[in-house]
Design a protein around this motif. Structure first.
Motif, PDB file in Angstrom:
ATOM      1  N   ASP A  24       6.781   6.110   8.457  1.00 42.98           N
ATOM      2  CA  ASP A  24       5.943   6.605   7.768  1.00 42.98           C
ATOM      3  C   ASP A  24       5.219   5.567   6.615  1.00 42.98           C
ATOM      4  OD1 ASP A  24       8.162   6.500   6.397  1.00 42.98           O
ATOM      5  OD2 ASP A  24       7.885   7.910   4.931  1.00 42.98           O
ATOM      6  N   LEU A  25       5.829   4.679   6.208  1.00 37.63           N
ATOM      7  CA  LEU A  25       5.531   3.695   5.287  1.00 37.63           C
ATOM      8  C   LEU A  25       4.489   2.703   5.964  1.00 37.63           C
ATOM      9  CD1 LEU A  25       8.410   2.866   2.919  1.00 37.63           C
ATOM     10  CD2 LEU A  25       6.387   4.746   2.673  1.00 37.63           C
ATOM     11  N   ILE A  26       4.927   2.375   7.456  1.00 37.63           N
ATOM     12  CA  ILE A  26       3.922   1.550   8.166  1.00 37.63           C
ATOM     13  C   ILE A  26       2.751   1.960   8.728  1.00 37.63           C
ATOM     14  CG2 ILE A  26       4.120   0.443  10.537  1.00 37.63           C
ATOM     15  CD1 ILE A  26       7.015   0.135  10.221  1.00 37.63           C
ATOM     16  N   ARG A  27       2.624   3.466   8.861  1.00 43.61           N
ATOM     17  CA  ARG A  27       1.463   4.156   9.187  1.00 43.61           C
ATOM     18  C   ARG A  27       0.639   3.983   8.065  1.00 43.61           C
ATOM     19  NH1 ARG A  27       1.143   6.896  13.859  1.00 43.61           N
ATOM     20  NH2 ARG A  27       3.467   7.079  15.040  1.00 43.61           N
ATOM     21  N   ARG A  28       1.166   4.479   6.717  1.00 45.40           N
ATOM     22  CA  ARG A  28       0.328   4.326   5.594  1.00 45.40           C
ATOM     23  C   ARG A  28      -0.324   2.827   5.310  1.00 45.40           C
ATOM     24  NH1 ARG A  28      -2.525   7.233   2.085  1.00 45.40           N
ATOM     25  NH2 ARG A  28      -2.278   6.857  -0.175  1.00 45.40           N
ATOM     26  N   THR A  29       0.702   1.918   5.590  1.00 44.47           N
ATOM     27  CA  THR A  29       0.138   0.508   5.335  1.00 44.47           C
ATOM     28  C   THR A  29      -0.935   0.099   6.324  1.00 44.47           C
ATOM     29  OG1 THR A  29       2.380  -0.125   4.597  1.00 44.47           O
ATOM     30  CG2 THR A  29       1.308  -1.918   5.150  1.00 44.47           C
ATOM     31  N   VAL A  30      -0.808   0.477   7.417  1.00 43.12           N
ATOM     32  CA  VAL A  30      -1.866   0.262   8.627  1.00 43.12           C
ATOM     33  C   VAL A  30      -3.180   0.747   8.144  1.00 43.12           C
ATOM     34  CG1 VAL A  30      -2.441   0.242  11.040  1.00 43.12           C
ATOM     35  CG2 VAL A  30      -0.086  -0.622  10.414  1.00 43.12           C
ATOM     36  N   GLU A  31      -3.031   1.931   7.705  1.00 41.88           N
ATOM     37  CA  GLU A  31      -4.166   2.923   7.328  1.00 41.88           C
ATOM     38  C   GLU A  31      -4.945   2.128   6.359  1.00 41.88           C
ATOM     39  OE1 GLU A  31      -5.344   7.377   5.647  1.00 41.88           O
ATOM     40  OE2 GLU A  31      -3.328   6.778   6.041  1.00 41.88           O
ATOM     41  N   SER A  32      -4.313   1.436   5.360  1.00 40.15           N
ATOM     42  CA  SER A  32      -4.951   0.857   4.204  1.00 40.15           C
ATOM     43  C   SER A  32      -5.898  -0.493   4.602  1.00 40.15           C
ATOM     44  CB  SER A  32      -4.025   0.550   3.329  1.00 40.15           C
ATOM     45  OG  SER A  32      -3.282  -0.858   3.753  1.00 40.15           O
TER      46      SER A  32
ATOM     47  N   PRO B  88       0.782  -1.468   0.240  1.00 36.74           N
ATOM     48  CA  PRO B  88       0.152   0.075  -0.042  1.00 36.74           C
ATOM     49  C   PRO B  88       0.753   1.331   0.074  1.00 36.74           C
ATOM     50  CG  PRO B  88      -1.040  -1.409   1.723  1.00 36.74           C
ATOM     51  CD  PRO B  88       0.481  -2.157   1.116  1.00 36.74           C
ATOM     52  N   SER B  89       2.107   1.239   0.456  1.00 36.49           N
ATOM     53  CA  SER B  89       2.786   2.456   0.572  1.00 36.49           C
ATOM     54  C   SER B  89       3.496   2.647  -0.675  1.00 36.49           C
ATOM     55  CB  SER B  89       3.770   2.440   1.796  1.00 36.49           C
ATOM     56  OG  SER B  89       4.750   1.494   1.647  1.00 36.49           O
ATOM     57  N   ALA B  90       3.395   1.722  -1.490  1.00 32.24           N
ATOM     58  CA  ALA B  90       4.338   2.036  -2.914  1.00 32.24           C
ATOM     59  C   ALA B  90       3.608   2.842  -3.873  1.00 32.24           C
ATOM     60  CB  ALA B  90       4.681   0.556  -3.427  1.00 32.24           C
ATOM     61  N   SER B  91       2.379   2.929  -3.894  1.00 31.07           N
ATOM     62  CA  SER B  91       1.649   3.745  -4.685  1.00 31.07           C
ATOM     63  C   SER B  91       0.185   3.950  -4.639  1.00 31.07           C
ATOM     64  CB  SER B  91       1.715   2.894  -6.338  1.00 31.07           C
ATOM     65  OG  SER B  91       0.688   1.746  -6.298  1.00 31.07           O
ATOM     66  N   GLN B  92      -0.565   4.771  -4.922  1.00 29.51           N
ATOM     67  CA  GLN B  92      -1.881   5.188  -4.689  1.00 29.51           C
ATOM     68  C   GLN B  92      -2.644   4.017  -5.255  1.00 29.51           C
ATOM     69  OE1 GLN B  92      -2.830   7.830  -2.997  1.00 29.51           O
ATOM     70  NE2 GLN B  92      -4.885   6.982  -2.886  1.00 29.51           N
ATOM     71  N   THR B  93      -2.300   3.426  -6.400  1.00 28.12           N
ATOM     72  CA  THR B  93      -3.156   2.392  -6.869  1.00 28.12           C
ATOM     73  C   THR B  93      -3.270   1.200  -6.032  1.00 28.12           C
ATOM     74  OG1 THR B  93      -2.498   2.893  -9.163  1.00 28.12           O
ATOM     75  CG2 THR B  93      -3.104   0.734  -8.919  1.00 28.12           C
ATOM     76  N   ASP B  94      -1.986   0.843  -5.295  1.00 25.83           N
ATOM     77  CA  ASP B  94      -2.104  -0.143  -4.370  1.00 25.83           C
ATOM     78  C   ASP B  94      -2.866   0.100  -3.058  1.00 25.83           C
ATOM     79  OD1 ASP B  94       0.774  -2.309  -4.460  1.00 25.83           O
ATOM     80  OD2 ASP B  94       0.172  -1.030  -6.104  1.00 25.83           O
ATOM     81  N   PHE B  95      -2.964   1.282  -2.561  1.00 26.54           N
ATOM     82  CA  PHE B  95      -3.491   1.804  -1.558  1.00 26.54           C
ATOM     83  C   PHE B  95      -5.042   1.589  -1.656  1.00 26.54           C
ATOM     84  CE2 PHE B  95      -5.787   4.712   1.350  1.00 26.54           C
ATOM     85  CZ  PHE B  95      -5.110   4.472   2.378  1.00 26.54           C
ATOM     86  N   ASP B  96      -5.480   2.105  -2.911  1.00 22.38           N
ATOM     87  CA  ASP B  96      -6.883   2.461  -3.260  1.00 22.38           C
ATOM     88  C   ASP B  96      -7.338   0.923  -3.374  1.00 22.38           C
ATOM     89  OD1 ASP B  96      -6.852   4.862  -3.251  1.00 22.38           O
ATOM     90  OD2 ASP B  96      -6.677   5.326  -5.324  1.00 22.38           O
ATOM     91  N   PHE B  97      -6.594   0.096  -3.869  1.00 23.99           N
ATOM     92  CA  PHE B  97      -7.054  -1.325  -4.310  1.00 23.99           C
ATOM     93  C   PHE B  97      -7.327  -2.019  -2.885  1.00 23.99           C
ATOM     94  CE2 PHE B  97      -5.953  -6.085  -4.829  1.00 23.99           C
ATOM     95  CZ  PHE B  97      -6.980  -6.321  -5.543  1.00 23.99           C
TER      96      PHE B  97
END
Length: 563
Positions: free
Chosen positions: A50-58, A15-24
């Protein structure tokens, strides 16, 4: 598709790699009914806050969420990529695990999600086993797993650098030296740089691992990840059901190819188009005998699968038997016979298999390619006059007992016993479109027709005879195979007849052989010309109109070109 196959833990994105991954990931979480309640959504992140927080958020709001963090542990990566000492690496792994814990299972707002945690000492196979144990012990302490919700330690062969047994030894060392083993799920993540990912995974499971991460058909970085299809079906062929359903492997292949735009290789284990195909003559013959043995034994799906060259029943992965044997110039009699058996339900005698395989091989050499089943079927139908016999056609016939040879009249009030009498053939055959009435006497219907054919200068004798039924019940037919020889000619010819009446099938087969015999003589004229003044021949007819015989020319040029 992965859910339908039976997978319960699916790594869906980075999820932290791209908006596409996050949105999926969000779409999977937010769309009702897409993710079953018993399936874990797994996501991946490096050890960066920062990437861990983004990942958990997804994953917020997911029913079951599996957070996967990784950190390289090899000396090469620590020195060249990160510039870390071993102690700094352990400190970072613990810090990120504590952050992950605070954002997931310790966060009251996440109470509706069941969280699991996975940690990968990246480059495990190129790392010091003792150092990996130290780091994983520290991570385990930070996460505090339980028996009911164990921590997953994923041990990657990020780059395959050794033989499979070395990787398995490293995994076994980890399994036997990590503490609180009952609170740990040991996972494998082999890559395929040396082409040994499947073997490495299988040996490492024997070394104590509980879980394997991979991809369908091995797609992944560089040479790919371990192939989960091969792993699963390898277990299946050893009598262990992997609880993954590949009973329609073609549908799986279609989806994988459509999604990845990467074709599955024709020789890929289990999935390739050619893996259940045999071109070699000896292989084909062995497979045909194997199927015949199962038929003779009345084997069912409950019986053990024992088949030469086929480690599993193609039906079990949604393949059919029609594509098992494919024919080119290297193929032998067994493969050709298999195709005819599948397409026409004809079980060819061995001699006919050999004779017809030469015809097929000659055609394959001529075309310089594999022959399709329908092409082989047509070759057979043309060679043995299955659909039509343009040279010799049975128009009408009558088989009766030859009472002229009866030694004495029957007793008064009793019918004559004809059991030991010869049989008389009295019929009409069309030779190159011209009808002829012929007569002959023999021990049975077949020999009486052979005798009658002498009248048209076809001097052939039956050398071998085989028959079997086609179908069952009222629609059953007889298939008859006749091998014939001729005086002064070494080569034998075969004829095939198919008819609802077994006698007529045998007569058709003999005329098929006669046609092959005449056609095999290069000097035989067309139309076929008969000898004049033959006492056993009536006047020839075309459409019922009597015709005069042409001049005398031997149809076989004295029957054998020189005798």
């Amino acid at each position: 598709m992965l859910v339908d196959l039976g997978y319960k833990e699916i790594e869906v994105s980075f999820p932290s790699a791209s908006q596409t991954d996050f949105d999926f990931t969000r779409r999977l979480v937010e769309t009702p009914g897409v993710v079953p309640d018993d399936v874990w959504l797994q996501v991946l992140s490096p050890c960066r806050e920062d990437l861990i927080r983004r990942t958990v958020e997804s994953l917020k709001g997911a029913k079951k969420a599996l957070l996967h963090l990784y950190l390289a542990t090899s000396e090469c990566f620590q020195r060249i990529v990160f510039g870390f000492t071993p102690e700094e690496s352990i400190e970072l792994a613990v810090k990120c695990t504590e952050l992950a814990r605070s954002l997931t299972k310790d966060d009251p707002t996440q109470a509706g999600t069941e969280w699991a945690y996975e940690f990968s000492p990246e480059n495990f196979s190129d790392s010091s086993p003792e150092f990996v144990i130290r780091m994983c012990e520290a991570v385990k302490t930070a996460w505090e797993p339980s028996i009911s919700n164990p921590i997953i330690f994923n041990l990657p062969a990020t780059v395959e650098v050794s033989t499979p047994n070395v990787y398995a030894d490293q995994v076994e060392y980890f399994c036997t030296h990590i503490t609180e083993r009952e609170k740990i799920c040991v996972s494998l993540h082999p890559h395929n740089d040396r082409g040994c990912a499947v073997a490495a995974a299988e040996l490492a499971q024997m070394g104590g691992a509980d879980r394997v991460e991979g991809t369908l058909f091995g797609n992944g970085e560089r040479t790919g990840n371990v192939d989960l299809v091969t792993l699963a079906l390898n277990l299946y062929t050893q009598g262990i059901h992997p609880n993954i359903d590949f009973s329609d492997i073609k549908a799986v292949i279609d989806m994988v190819e459509k999604s990845t735009k990467i074709p599955v290789h024709e020789r890929a284990p289990y999935g390739g188009n050619l893996v259940v195909c045999a071109f070699s003559g000896s292989h084909q013959d062995a497979i045909k005998k194997g199927f015949n043995a199962r038929t003779a034994e009345a084997a069912t799906n409950e019986d053990p699968w024992q088949m030469p060259y086929l480690p599993l029943d193609p039906h079990d992965i949604g393949r059919n038997y029609e594509a098992i044997i494919r024919v080119n110039s290297q193929s032998g009699k067994g493969g050709v016979a298999w195709v005819i058996q599948q397409s026409l339900e004809l079980d060819l005698p061995r001699g006919l298999q050999i004779a017809f395989s030469k015809i097929v091989q000659k055609q394959a050499d001529k075309l310089h390619r594999e022959l399709l089943p329908r092409e082989i079927q047509k070759l057979f139908e043309d060679a043995y006059h299955i659909k039509s016999n343009p040279r010799f056609t049975l128009v009408d016939y009558n088989i009766t007992a030859d009472r002229s040879q009866s030694p004495a009249p029957p007793e008064k009030g009793k019918a004559q016993n004809t059991k030991n009498l010869k049989r008389k053939f009295d019929g009409v055959i069309a030779i190159d479109g011209i009808e002829h009435s012929i007569k002959g006497v023999g021990n049975g219907a077949l020999s009486s027709l052979a005798n009658a054919l002498h009248a048209v200068d076809i001097d052939i004798d039956v050398a071998d005879y085989k028959e079997h039924s086609i179908g069952v019940g009222r629609n059953v037919k007889a298939a008859t195979y006749i091998e014939c020889s001729a005086a002064g000619v070494r080569e034998k010819v075969w004829g095939v007849g198919i008819h609802e009446d077994v006698v007529q099938a045998s007569l058709i087969a003999l005329l098929s052989a006669a046609s092959s015999f005449v056609s095999s003589r290069p000097s035989t004229p067309i139309p076929y010309r008969l000898k004049e003044n033959n006492p056993r021949l009536d006047s020839p007819k075309v459409n019922g109109v009597p015709q005069s015989y042409p001049k005398v020319v031997s149809a076989l040029e004295t029957r054998a070109n020189g005798i």
